[in-house]
Design a protein around this motif. Structure first.
Motif, PDB file in Angstrom:
ATOM      1  N   SER A 163       0.995  -1.047   0.289  1.00 31.21           N
ATOM      2  CA  SER A 163      -0.296  -0.174  -0.051  1.00 31.21           C
ATOM      3  C   SER A 163       1.016   1.039   0.103  1.00 31.21           C
ATOM      4  CB  SER A 163      -1.074  -0.041   0.946  1.00 31.21           C
ATOM      5  OG  SER A 163      -1.877   1.238   1.517  1.00 31.21           O
ATOM      6  N   ASP A 164       0.463   2.524  -0.640  1.00 29.68           N
ATOM      7  CA  ASP A 164       1.059   4.153  -0.534  1.00 29.68           C
ATOM      8  C   ASP A 164       0.391   4.466   0.859  1.00 29.68           C
ATOM      9  OD1 ASP A 164       2.143   3.425  -3.363  1.00 29.68           O
ATOM     10  OD2 ASP A 164       0.238   4.673  -4.518  1.00 29.68           O
ATOM     11  N   ASN A 165      -0.250   3.724   1.330  1.00 29.14           N
ATOM     12  CA  ASN A 165      -1.075   4.785   2.646  1.00 29.14           C
ATOM     13  C   ASN A 165       0.270   3.993   4.089  1.00 29.14           C
ATOM     14  OD1 ASN A 165      -2.192   4.729   5.275  1.00 29.14           O
ATOM     15  ND2 ASN A 165      -3.528   6.142   3.646  1.00 29.14           N
ATOM     16  N   GLU A 166       0.633   4.725   5.310  1.00 23.00           N
ATOM     17  CA  GLU A 166       1.581   4.471   5.787  1.00 23.00           C
ATOM     18  C   GLU A 166       1.016   3.739   6.602  1.00 23.00           C
ATOM     19  OE1 GLU A 166       4.398   6.147   9.093  1.00 23.00           O
ATOM     20  OE2 GLU A 166       4.005   7.067   7.078  1.00 23.00           O
ATOM     21  N   LEU A 167      -0.529   4.282   7.452  1.00 24.71           N
ATOM     22  CA  LEU A 167      -0.984   3.524   8.197  1.00 24.71           C
ATOM     23  C   LEU A 167      -1.824   2.673   7.402  1.00 24.71           C
ATOM     24  CD1 LEU A 167      -2.737   3.413  10.556  1.00 24.71           C
ATOM     25  CD2 LEU A 167      -4.609   4.907  10.038  1.00 24.71           C
ATOM     26  N   HIS A 168      -2.148   1.674   6.562  1.00 29.84           N
ATOM     27  CA  HIS A 168      -2.533   0.794   6.174  1.00 29.84           C
ATOM     28  C   HIS A 168      -1.885  -0.360   6.014  1.00 29.84           C
ATOM     29  CE1 HIS A 168      -6.481   2.847   3.603  1.00 29.84           C
ATOM     30  NE2 HIS A 168      -5.797   3.323   4.681  1.00 29.84           N
ATOM     31  N   ARG A 169      -0.130   0.144   5.580  1.00 29.97           N
ATOM     32  CA  ARG A 169       1.000  -0.951   5.647  1.00 29.97           C
ATOM     33  C   ARG A 169       0.596  -0.985   7.222  1.00 29.97           C
ATOM     34  NH1 ARG A 169       3.347   3.122   2.386  1.00 29.97           N
ATOM     35  NH2 ARG A 169       4.999   3.984   4.397  1.00 29.97           N
ATOM     36  N   PHE A 170       0.696  -0.722   7.949  1.00 29.12           N
ATOM     37  CA  PHE A 170       0.832  -0.802   9.323  1.00 29.12           C
ATOM     38  C   PHE A 170      -0.056  -1.397  10.231  1.00 29.12           C
ATOM     39  CE2 PHE A 170       0.050   0.118  14.076  1.00 29.12           C
ATOM     40  CZ  PHE A 170       0.424  -0.233  14.939  1.00 29.12           C
ATOM     41  N   VAL A 171      -1.030  -1.308   9.701  1.00 31.53           N
ATOM     42  CA  VAL A 171      -2.156  -2.288  10.102  1.00 31.53           C
ATOM     43  C   VAL A 171      -2.105  -3.473   8.905  1.00 31.53           C
ATOM     44  CG1 VAL A 171      -4.534  -2.824  10.160  1.00 31.53           C
ATOM     45  CG2 VAL A 171      -3.806  -1.145   9.950  1.00 31.53           C
ATOM     46  N   LEU A 172      -1.368  -3.736   8.052  1.00 23.85           N
ATOM     47  CA  LEU A 172      -1.879  -5.094   7.040  1.00 23.85           C
ATOM     48  C   LEU A 172      -0.699  -5.117   7.592  1.00 23.85           C
ATOM     49  CD1 LEU A 172      -3.121  -3.133   3.536  1.00 23.85           C
ATOM     50  CD2 LEU A 172      -4.159  -5.263   4.849  1.00 23.85           C
ATOM     51  N   SER A 222     -10.048  -4.664  18.968  1.00 21.50           N
ATOM     52  CA  SER A 222      -9.514  -5.174  20.040  1.00 21.50           C
ATOM     53  C   SER A 222      -8.008  -4.353  20.390  1.00 21.50           C
ATOM     54  CB  SER A 222      -9.703  -6.239  21.017  1.00 21.50           C
ATOM     55  OG  SER A 222     -11.207  -6.060  20.838  1.00 21.50           O
ATOM     56  N   LYS A 223      -7.151  -6.017  19.521  1.00 22.74           N
ATOM     57  CA  LYS A 223      -5.689  -5.611  19.259  1.00 22.74           C
ATOM     58  C   LYS A 223      -5.464  -3.938  18.730  1.00 22.74           C
ATOM     59  CE  LYS A 223      -4.562 -10.474  18.543  1.00 22.74           C
ATOM     60  NZ  LYS A 223      -3.728 -10.675  20.020  1.00 22.74           N
ATOM     61  N   LEU A 224      -6.318  -3.466  17.825  1.00 25.52           N
ATOM     62  CA  LEU A 224      -5.162  -2.495  16.828  1.00 25.52           C
ATOM     63  C   LEU A 224      -5.751  -1.576  18.260  1.00 25.52           C
ATOM     64  CD1 LEU A 224      -6.784  -3.262  13.612  1.00 25.52           C
ATOM     65  CD2 LEU A 224      -3.948  -2.870  14.335  1.00 25.52           C
ATOM     66  N   ASN A 225      -6.872  -1.716  19.322  1.00 24.73           N
ATOM     67  CA  ASN A 225      -7.092  -0.256  19.958  1.00 24.73           C
ATOM     68  C   ASN A 225      -5.367  -0.216  20.920  1.00 24.73           C
ATOM     69  OD1 ASN A 225      -8.338   1.200  21.689  1.00 24.73           O
ATOM     70  ND2 ASN A 225      -8.681   0.307  23.023  1.00 24.73           N
ATOM     71  N   TYR A 226      -4.685  -0.780  21.121  1.00 23.98           N
ATOM     72  CA  TYR A 226      -3.675  -0.578  21.727  1.00 23.98           C
ATOM     73  C   TYR A 226      -2.827   0.194  20.958  1.00 23.98           C
ATOM     74  CZ  TYR A 226      -4.715  -4.654  24.871  1.00 23.98           C
ATOM     75  OH  TYR A 226      -5.439  -5.369  25.710  1.00 23.98           O
ATOM     76  N   SER A 227      -2.611   0.648  19.455  1.00 23.20           N
ATOM     77  CA  SER A 227      -2.024   1.508  18.824  1.00 23.20           C
ATOM     78  C   SER A 227      -2.608   2.766  18.676  1.00 23.20           C
ATOM     79  CB  SER A 227      -1.472   0.975  17.438  1.00 23.20           C
ATOM     80  OG  SER A 227      -1.319  -0.648  18.074  1.00 23.20           O
TER      81      SER A 227
END
Length: 224
Positions: free
Chosen positions: A63-72, A89-94
């Protein structure tokens, strides 16, 4: 501004008070869960993930999107597909990082600016709306989509998050009109199984978070 706004940025933007800045009081508690839910739907619409039942399957980590790359990247490390509610729930920690990236996207589009705020040892950035016309246009579009109908998948998905984000009460301050809008949304969501599953997952995650908070408070009282 004709540049498309991703769902996660759009829901966060609508949650900001147009005059005072900051997330509206009615949306504060739910906003981080809803942003994560809409972020997953952004990935779904871009065909980076798919849903099998209520589980998330990663299709691509590019992905060109930094946030998308982080989640993926986080999702791809899982040994097997996990439920949507588990990822929320897991991503809530971030959530701090996710909120920061969503804010950066809105700043880049010149929709908001960030004010540095502090109180005692606490520091944070307060979002302030720069382009109120875009906000009011979005609200008008939502009203049309609800009462005139829409078949666009991205619009149906976004509409399914309005109640969870407490934005419906912002758009329709008249109780009777809000009730009519809520009924219209229920009818529309019957045909939109995917976003319905995500909305259920957000509700479940909020319930878990509330339960954890109550348990922690009770434990603190018992040991004091």
């Amino acid at each position: 501004m004709d540049q498309p706004i991703p769902l996660a940025q759009k829901i966060y933007f609508l949650g900001i008070h147009p005059e005072k800045g900051g997330i509206r009081s009615g949306s504060v508690s739910a906003m981080h869960f809803v942003v994560i839910g809409t972020l997953l739907m952004d990935l779904y619409l871009e065909k980076k993930i798919k849903f099998e039942g209520k589980k998330v399957v990663v299709l691509s980590t590019k992905s060109d999107n930094e946030l998308h790359r982080f989640v993926l990247g986080k999702m791809s490390q899982a040994k097997s597909p996990k439920k949507i509610s588990t990822w929320i729930s897991k991503l809530n920690y971030s959530q701090k990082y996710i909120r920061s990236e969503v804010q950066k996207g809105l700043v880049a589009k010149r929709l908001i600016r960030l004010e540095d705020k502090s109180f005692l040892f606490f520091k944070w950035k307060k979002p302030v709306v720069l382009n109120k016309q875009v906000m009011y246009r979005l609200i008008s579009e939502i009203d049309n989509q609800i009462f005139k109908g829409t078949t666009a998948e991205d619009e149906l998905i976004f509409l399914s998050f309005l109640e969870s984000a407490a934005i419906l009460r912002i758009i329709y301050q008249d109780r009777k009109k809000r009730k009519q809008a809520r009924e219209r949304l229920k009818q529309m969501m019957v045909k939109n199984r995917v976003s319905g599953a995500v909305a259920d997952a957000i509700a479940a995650s909020q319930a878990i978070a509330a339960s954890v908070a109550v348990t922690a408070a009770a434990s603190s009282v018992a040991t004091s």
